[in-house]
Design a protein around this motif. Structure first.
Motif, short mmCIF file in Angstrom:
data_model
loop_
_atom_site.label_atom_id
_atom_site.label_comp_id
_atom_site.label_asym_id
_atom_site.label_seq_id
_atom_site.Cartn_x
_atom_site.Cartn_y
_atom_site.Cartn_z
N HIS A 1 -37.82 -12.31 8.53
CA HIS A 1 -37.92 -13.17 7.35
C HIS A 1 -39.02 -12.66 6.42
N GLU B 1 -32.62 -17.34 -0.71
CA GLU B 1 -32.87 -17.95 0.60
C GLU B 1 -32.66 -16.90 1.67
N VAL B 2 -33.69 -16.69 2.51
CA VAL B 2 -33.59 -15.82 3.68
C VAL B 2 -33.31 -16.74 4.86
N VAL B 3 -32.16 -16.55 5.49
CA VAL B 3 -31.73 -17.45 6.56
C VAL B 3 -32.54 -17.19 7.83
N SER B 4 -33.01 -18.29 8.41
CA SER B 4 -33.69 -18.26 9.71
C SER B 4 -32.86 -19.13 10.65
N GLU C 1 -30.25 -22.31 9.09
CA GLU C 1 -28.92 -21.79 8.78
C GLU C 1 -28.09 -22.76 7.93
N ARG D 1 -27.25 -21.84 4.08
CA ARG D 1 -25.87 -21.44 3.81
C ARG D 1 -25.05 -22.51 3.10
N LEU E 1 -28.18 -15.07 -0.81
CA LEU E 1 -28.33 -15.49 0.58
C LEU E 1 -28.60 -14.23 1.39
N GLU F 1 -29.28 -12.47 5.02
CA GLU F 1 -29.14 -12.63 6.47
C GLU F 1 -29.48 -11.31 7.15
N LYS F 2 -29.74 -11.39 8.43
CA LYS F 2 -30.03 -10.17 9.19
C LYS F 2 -28.73 -9.40 9.35
N PRO G 1 -31.55 -6.15 5.98
CA PRO G 1 -30.95 -7.38 5.47
C PRO G 1 -29.55 -7.12 4.90
N HIS H 1 -26.16 -11.29 0.19
CA HIS H 1 -24.95 -11.83 -0.42
C HIS H 1 -25.34 -12.36 -1.79
#
Length: 194
Positions: free
Chosen positions: A50, A115-118, A122, A126, A143, A145-146, A152, A155
């Motif tokens: 993150h 937004e970086v999803v953790s 989620e 999302r 968005l 995501e890993k 990364p 999206h």
């Protein structure tokens, strides 16, 4: 003699939920507390992915953003009376900054929310936040995501003004190259060396 366990007193929400005014006036809230649908959301500690993804994208955005924009991280965006999330990164219009003491932006001032999803965020990252950003008229949303390894997958979305929802414009794995909201070129593989 043993010490008594410390007890935390959590704020009790009002019957109709919290408001933006409550968010900024309640004492001793943890850093990075968000307001989503009138509920306070406390953020878990960040993971290395993150932090690295935020740093990579922040530095790339700062390098490419025209003077009429400002790149900021983890600042509250007021979407309405009961919603004030804190995107991981955002791009705002320069004239939206009024002082160094400023703690929030209005949705109308935001050009891009990221937004970086953790694992703990989620559903919010999302689903809830993108819907709310779109309804508030924020034109661009990313968005993150890993992806493969520590890279990364970004999206990218653009607001459809008719449906007030986001349409995907791409999924970027090695290079993030865009012309909107301004010319952006970020080598996502740089994260391998961080």
């Amino acid at each position: 003699m043993t010490a008594e366990p410390q007890r935390t007193t959590w704020p009790v929400p009002p019957p109709d939920g919290y408001t933006v005014d409550d968010l900024f006036n309640l004492p001793d809230l943890p850093p990075h507390t968000e307001l989503i649908d009138g509920s306070l959301v406390f953020v878990s500690p960040q993971r290395i992915f993150h932090t690295l993804a935020m740093y990579l994208l922040e530095s790339g955005l700062r390098r490419t953003a025209p003077d009429k924009f400002r790149v900021r991280r983890e600042m509250t965006v007021v979407l309405g009376p009961r919603n004030a999330p804190e995107p991981d990164l955002l791009v705002v219009r320069a004239e939206a900054e009024q002082s160094d003491e400023q703690t929030r932006y209005d949705a109308a001032d935001v050009v891009l929310a990221v937004e970086v999803v953790s694992p703990d965020s989620e559903d919010r990252g999302r689903d809830a936040k993108p819907r709310k950003y779109a309804a508030a008229g924020i034109p661009h949303f990313w968005l993150v995501e890993k992806g493969t390894g520590r890279r990364p997958a970004v999206h990218t979305y653009e607001l459809d003004p008719v449906t007030k929802s986001y349409a995907i414009t791409g999924i970027h794995h090695e290079r993030l190259k865009l012309t909107v909201p301004f010319t952006i070129d970020i080598d996502l593989t740089q994260i391998d060396h961080m």
